[in-house]
Design a protein around this motif. Structure first.
Motif, mmCIF file in Angstrom:
data_model
loop_
_atom_site.group_PDB
_atom_site.id
_atom_site.type_symbol
_atom_site.label_atom_id
_atom_site.label_comp_id
_atom_site.label_asym_id
_atom_site.label_seq_id
_atom_site.Cartn_x
_atom_site.Cartn_y
_atom_site.Cartn_z
ATOM 1 N N GLU A 173 -2.650 6.017 -28.353
ATOM 2 C CA GLU A 173 -3.507 7.199 -28.477
ATOM 3 C C GLU A 173 -4.053 7.414 -29.890
ATOM 4 O O GLU A 173 -5.032 8.127 -30.064
ATOM 5 N N TRP A 174 -3.421 6.820 -30.903
ATOM 6 C CA TRP A 174 -3.766 7.159 -32.278
ATOM 7 C C TRP A 174 -4.093 5.919 -33.102
ATOM 8 O O TRP A 174 -3.495 4.858 -32.916
ATOM 9 N N SER A 222 -9.844 12.172 -27.836
ATOM 10 C CA SER A 222 -10.079 13.600 -28.045
ATOM 11 C C SER A 222 -10.811 13.905 -29.344
ATOM 12 O O SER A 222 -11.238 15.027 -29.561
ATOM 13 N N GLU A 253 -9.378 14.258 -32.017
ATOM 14 C CA GLU A 253 -8.460 15.069 -32.816
ATOM 15 C C GLU A 253 -8.031 14.288 -34.046
ATOM 16 O O GLU A 253 -7.888 13.060 -34.021
ATOM 17 N N LYS A 254 -7.814 15.018 -35.142
ATOM 18 C CA LYS A 254 -7.426 14.394 -36.393
ATOM 19 C C LYS A 254 -6.192 15.098 -36.950
ATOM 20 O O LYS A 254 -6.121 16.321 -36.969
ATOM 21 N N SER A 289 6.433 9.713 -29.263
ATOM 22 C CA SER A 289 5.446 10.790 -29.275
ATOM 23 C C SER A 289 5.480 11.527 -30.608
ATOM 24 O O SER A 289 6.556 11.822 -31.154
ATOM 25 N N SER A 335 1.183 3.543 -31.235
ATOM 26 C CA SER A 335 0.784 4.406 -30.126
ATOM 27 C C SER A 335 -0.636 4.063 -29.721
ATOM 28 O O SER A 335 -1.525 3.909 -30.570
ATOM 29 N N TRP A 375 -6.078 9.543 -36.140
ATOM 30 C CA TRP A 375 -7.286 9.923 -35.408
ATOM 31 C C TRP A 375 -7.160 9.469 -33.966
ATOM 32 O O TRP A 375 -6.764 8.333 -33.694
ATOM 33 N N ASN A 376 -7.478 10.381 -33.045
ATOM 34 C CA ASN A 376 -7.404 10.104 -31.610
ATOM 35 C C ASN A 376 -8.806 9.781 -31.094
ATOM 36 O O ASN A 376 -9.673 10.666 -31.063
#
Length: 315
Positions: free
Chosen positions: A71-72, A90, A92-93, A113, A69, A86-87
């Motif tokens: 995003e990650w 953002s 975000e974790k 997703s 992905s 980890w993103n």
């Protein structure tokens, strides 16, 4: 004035603890983790020939692996069994179960997703020939031993492909919470290589509509120096690996584990070429498949590459 100055300081601190803004990009960044306890991260923009050095707390003492992905990223702690997703956008974790005896060579998601309740995080450990898989929130990774051994892996058209002994292909999928590996049979290699290559290492790379083996040809002396590449595509109809002399308008960016293929929009990135890095060597190399030349450029000459980790990632 004091309030404005304080706001500027806070903004600079926030920027220093975050990745650079990605913008509209068609090529990956090179991230170099370095310094004492690997607390610094330098993001090298190959398009602009610029680098941005950061200190991102979430990346301290971490080994970074790209995932299937954009995003990650998968983060593996150097000194413990801890790991997470980890993103970079953002920050975000998502915490994952401890790896215990697993080591992450490759990381994939079984669904596009993570919000899919049936999506698994799949970790391939080529050292132990083991695949670990879990859902976010699970207490432990389930494990599946693979025989004979896993050379490398890639996500291609939504499926996890493994390259096994003698370049045999297999697909790993999860059904009813159990992982299975389905071998596709021995695959003949059609190659013009006359032999005599001292050593080699394979990468399995998804490139557009093709599944490729990118083979590094390595000097015996000096040990570990790459002097060229051969590329093979899987002809699924004939079940053979066919040598390619050109990858067309694609460029491939190789890390130690895995590679990223893209179609560059910018003329500063050469098409039909392979960009690669080596730990302990302070250069990005570019291998031109057309004329078989090997050029180099130094992205960040002030970094001690001997104690650094280098990876191509999409942001």
């Amino acid at each position: 004035m004091e309030k404005n100055a304080l706001a500027d300081v806070k903004q600079k601190q926030k920027s220093y603890r975050s990745p650079p803004p990605p913008g509209d990009r068609s090529c990956p960044w090179l991230v170099i983790c370095h310094g004492w306890e690997v607390q610094r991260q330098t993001f090298y923009d190959i398009l602009e020939d610029r680098h941005y050095t950061k200190i991102i707390p979430d990346l301290r003492n971490k080994r970074i692996r790209a995932t299937s992905s954009r995003e990650w990223l998968f983060l593996e702690d150097q000194y413990s069994d801890d790991c997470c997703l980890w993103n970079p956008a953002s920050l975000e974790k998502i915490r994952l179960p401890p790896l215990e005896d697993l080591a992450c060579s490759y990381c994939f998601f079984s669904s596009p997703s993570l919000s899919d309740p049936q999506s698994y995080v799949v970790v391939v450990d080529t050292g132990e020939n083991t695949i670990g898989y879990c859902k976010p929130g699970d207490d432990a990774f389930k494990r599946h031993k693979v025989e004979p051994y896993i050379g490398c892996a890639a996500m291609f058209k939504g499926e996890i492909f493994l390259l096994l002994e003698d370049r045999e292909l297999a697909i790993a999928d999860i059904e009813n919470s159990e992982l299975r590996v389905r071998a596709l049979g021995n695959k003949e290699v059609n190659s013009s290589n006359p032999g005599g290559v001292p050593a080699s290492r394979d990468h399995l790379v998804s490139s557009g509509e093709e599944l490729l083996i990118v083979e590094e040809m390595i000097y015996a002396l000096p040990m570990g120096r790459i002097y060229g590449f051969m590329v093979f595509r899987m002809n699924f109809a004939q079940e053979t690996w066919e040598e390619l002399k050109s990858i067309g308008d694609q460029a491939i960016f190789l890390s130690v584990r895995g590679g990223i293929s893209c179609s560059p929009k910018d003329s500063r990135i050469k098409k039909n070429a392979i960009y690669f890095v080596q730990h302990g060597v302070g250069h990005i190399h570019m291998y031109d498949l057309e004329d078989q030349s090997n050029l180099k450029a130094s992205p960040c000459s002030n970094i001690d590459y001997r104690s650094s980790y280098l990876h191509w990632i999409m942001l």
